[in-house]
Design an enzyme around this catalytic site. Sequence first.
Site, PDB file in Angstrom:
ATOM      1  N   GLU A  64      10.325  -8.861  -3.932  1.00  0.00           N
ATOM      2  CA  GLU A  64       9.156  -9.737  -3.971  1.00  0.00           C
ATOM      3  C   GLU A  64       7.978  -8.891  -3.520  1.00  0.00           C
ATOM      4  O   GLU A  64       7.777  -8.658  -2.332  1.00  0.00           O
ATOM      5  CB  GLU A  64       9.386 -10.951  -3.055  1.00  0.00           C
ATOM      6  CG  GLU A  64       8.463 -12.115  -3.352  1.00  0.00           C
ATOM      7  CD  GLU A  64       7.129 -11.979  -2.650  1.00  0.00           C
ATOM      8  OE1 GLU A  64       6.159 -11.568  -3.329  1.00  0.00           O
ATOM      9  OE2 GLU A  64       7.045 -12.264  -1.463  1.00  0.00           O
ATOM     10  N   CYS A  98       0.904 -12.723  -0.359  1.00  0.00           N
ATOM     11  CA  CYS A  98       1.185 -12.084  -1.649  1.00  0.00           C
ATOM     12  C   CYS A  98       0.708 -12.925  -2.831  1.00  0.00           C
ATOM     13  O   CYS A  98       0.375 -12.382  -3.883  1.00  0.00           O
ATOM     14  CB  CYS A  98       2.667 -11.761  -1.780  1.00  0.00           C
ATOM     15  SG  CYS A  98       3.741 -13.196  -1.602  1.00  0.00           S
TER      16      CYS A  98
END
Length: 291
Positions: A64, A98
């Site tokens: 990720e 993110c």
Amino acid sequence: MINCFVDAGVPAGVVNLVFGVPAEISEYLIPHPTIRKISFTGSTPVGKHLASLAGLHMKRATMELGGHAPVLVFDDADIEATIALTVQHKFRNAGQVCVSPTRFLVQDSVADRFIDGFASAAEQIKVGDGLDPNSQMGALANDRRIPALERMIEDAVDRGARLVTGGRRIGNKGYFYAPTVLADVPQDALIMNDEPFGPVAVINRVASVDAALTEANRLPFGLAAYAFTGSSETASRLREGVRSGMLTINHLGLALPEVPFGGLGDSGYGTEGGSEAVEAYLDTRFVTQKL
């Protein structure tokens, strides 16, 4: 968090926390025969390195990684509601998320209204100590983030961007930075190509759905994307056309535990959420027997 597991009675050795130099830890643990699965959340360069280490030993990996989330705003959207939602989301954790919305692609006819409203809302955010209940945005993670943001903002302005608000450090104690809005930023600016990972929103104008899609898909990242429109036809085009692992339209519907969370391209592979997340930790085996 690990202490919570201990307090809850999880047996020793089930959950382990290791402190030290990250590179030394990963270069020891990833090749170790005891370790059978790697999961990493962090930057794209580090993720690529760890994925290559895992690949050398044929170990599964969930990555990720970073993003550069586009926000597509069209003239048939509820502009005030969109501003309220995206300002809150952009400056959450000082933009150090993110999936933080970063490249706002706003249709020409509502761009000035959106820029003014977004900047005005950003200026109202109370920045301060994260332990103060009155604070709405805290500090940056470390002292490296301030010169990194300053370099990106200076580069954008030098190339012709307009600094609408912010663009400065707050005080000289701690790593506090003012919520910042840049408008009309050229495509070759650093901040249009590298994730700022800080409280900076870039707002650019687009003429059409096609133009918005072209810019949204221009970068190799594909983690999260956001869109706001009152048209079901436009929404259908976005569902098919936006290249990202996650797309949320007219609301903030990401990062729920029951849904997939992951990206495409340089944003990694695999998912950290939903029932799909468990699959990377399972071995599929087939056994057949004739009696």
